[in-house]
Scaffold this active site. Structure first.
Site, PDB file in Angstrom:
ATOM      1  N   ARG A  14       7.995  -3.344   4.912  1.00 12.79           N
ATOM      2  CA  ARG A  14       8.376  -4.570   5.623  1.00 12.79           C
ATOM      3  C   ARG A  14       9.842  -4.471   6.027  1.00 12.79           C
ATOM      4  NH1 ARG A  14       6.456  -8.495   1.859  1.00 12.79           N
ATOM      5  NH2 ARG A  14       4.507  -8.335   2.991  1.00 12.79           N
ATOM      6  N   ASN A  80      11.078 -10.193  -6.064  1.00 13.68           N
ATOM      7  CA  ASN A  80      10.390  -8.908  -5.946  1.00 13.68           C
ATOM      8  C   ASN A  80      10.891  -8.007  -7.061  1.00 13.68           C
ATOM      9  OD1 ASN A  80       8.974  -9.075  -3.269  1.00 13.68           O
ATOM     10  ND2 ASN A  80      11.063  -9.436  -2.572  1.00 13.68           N
ATOM     11  N   ASP A  96       9.678  -1.551  -3.083  1.00 14.55           N
ATOM     12  CA  ASP A  96       8.956  -2.710  -3.620  1.00 14.55           C
ATOM     13  C   ASP A  96       7.907  -2.203  -4.608  1.00 14.55           C
ATOM     14  OD1 ASP A  96       6.828  -4.660  -3.899  1.00 14.55           O
ATOM     15  OD2 ASP A  96       7.729  -5.746  -2.232  1.00 14.55           O
ATOM     16  N   ASP A  98       5.613  -4.083  -6.187  1.00  9.32           N
ATOM     17  CA  ASP A  98       4.418  -4.920  -6.185  1.00  9.32           C
ATOM     18  C   ASP A  98       4.509  -6.215  -6.982  1.00  9.32           C
ATOM     19  OD1 ASP A  98       3.183  -2.636  -4.847  1.00  9.32           O
ATOM     20  OD2 ASP A  98       2.937  -1.801  -6.845  1.00  9.32           O
ATOM     21  N   ASP A 100       5.613  -9.605  -8.481  1.00  5.12           N
ATOM     22  CA  ASP A 100       6.502 -10.649  -7.991  1.00  5.12           C
ATOM     23  C   ASP A 100       6.458 -11.827  -8.952  1.00  5.12           C
ATOM     24  OD1 ASP A 100       6.991  -9.246  -5.479  1.00  5.12           O
ATOM     25  OD2 ASP A 100       4.986  -9.879  -4.892  1.00  5.12           O
ATOM     26  N   ASP A 113       0.611 -10.798  -7.895  1.00  7.83           N
ATOM     27  CA  ASP A 113       0.253  -9.445  -7.456  1.00  7.83           C
ATOM     28  C   ASP A 113       0.040  -8.447  -8.592  1.00  7.83           C
ATOM     29  OD1 ASP A 113       0.382 -10.434  -4.851  1.00  7.83           O
ATOM     30  OD2 ASP A 113       2.480  -9.856  -4.636  1.00  7.83           O
ATOM     31  N   GLU A 116      -2.561  -5.869  -7.508  1.00  7.50           N
ATOM     32  CA  GLU A 116      -1.976  -4.900  -6.574  1.00  7.50           C
ATOM     33  C   GLU A 116      -1.138  -3.876  -7.328  1.00  7.50           C
ATOM     34  OE1 GLU A 116       0.936  -4.743  -2.629  1.00  7.50           O
ATOM     35  OE2 GLU A 116       0.699  -6.636  -3.708  1.00  7.50           O
TER      36      GLU A 116
END
Length: 174
Positions: A14, A80, A96, A98, A100, A113, A116
């Site tokens: 991102r 994050n 990142d 994952d 959060d 997450d 994830e």
């Protein structure tokens, strides 16, 4: 300034632009944004809705987006779990990882997450040492939230955003 988040394998996750530098210390960069363009790794684009302060830490395994909710509902903190941020060729960059944490204006905190993260441990082959570091830093974030340590202090975030407004005012400073 531009901010780029990557995944563990080096792929762009991102990107945010623009964000305005409000303060730099030995510990962090504080950026302010309003209506920033966010470009996802797959090319999708969207504009942020809330004004925010983005704190990117140089040595800590986290970064924080403090979003001002409409109608004076308060500040929502989105954390994050990520590598420390580096400045590289004009971009602030981090990986990142994952997991959060979200702290709502009413004080409710949620870890996000987790599925994830578990999937990416396998997909990206996070080492045991890396997984331990990520999970240890998740606990550190939760402790900082519970104890309301910086950056989870609304007045400090409001002051940073106020500085941004003054520094970017079309009217001369007095």
């Amino acid at each position: 300034m531009k901010v780029q988040a990557y995944k563990h394998d080096g792929t762009l996750h991102r990107q945010w632009s623009p964000a305005y530098l409000v303060e730099e210390t030995e510990e962090y960069w504080a950026l302010a944004s309003k209506a920033s363009l966010v470009t996802e790794g797959d090319g999708r684009k969207w504009i942020t809705k809330e004004k925010a302060i983005f704190l990117l830490f140089k040595k800590r395994w986290m970064n924080v987006i403090a979003m001002f909710k409409e109608n004076k509902q308060g500040i929502c903190y989105y954390v994050n779990i990520a590598s420390p941020t580096i400045l590289d060729k004009g971009y602030l960059k981090y990986i990142d990882y994952d997991l959060d944490v979200k702290l709502y204006p009413d004080g409710v905190e949620r870890t996000l997450d987790e599925k994830e993260y578990a999937r990416h441990v396998e997909t990206y082959g996070y080492s045991k040492e890396l997984s331990k570091a990520i999970e240890k830093n998740l606990q550190r974030v939760k402790e900082a939230v519970e104890e309301r340590q910086f950056p989870f202090i609304d007045e400090a975030i409001e002051e940073l955003y106020h500085r941004f407004l003054i520094d970017n005012s079309p009217f001369p400073k007095r």
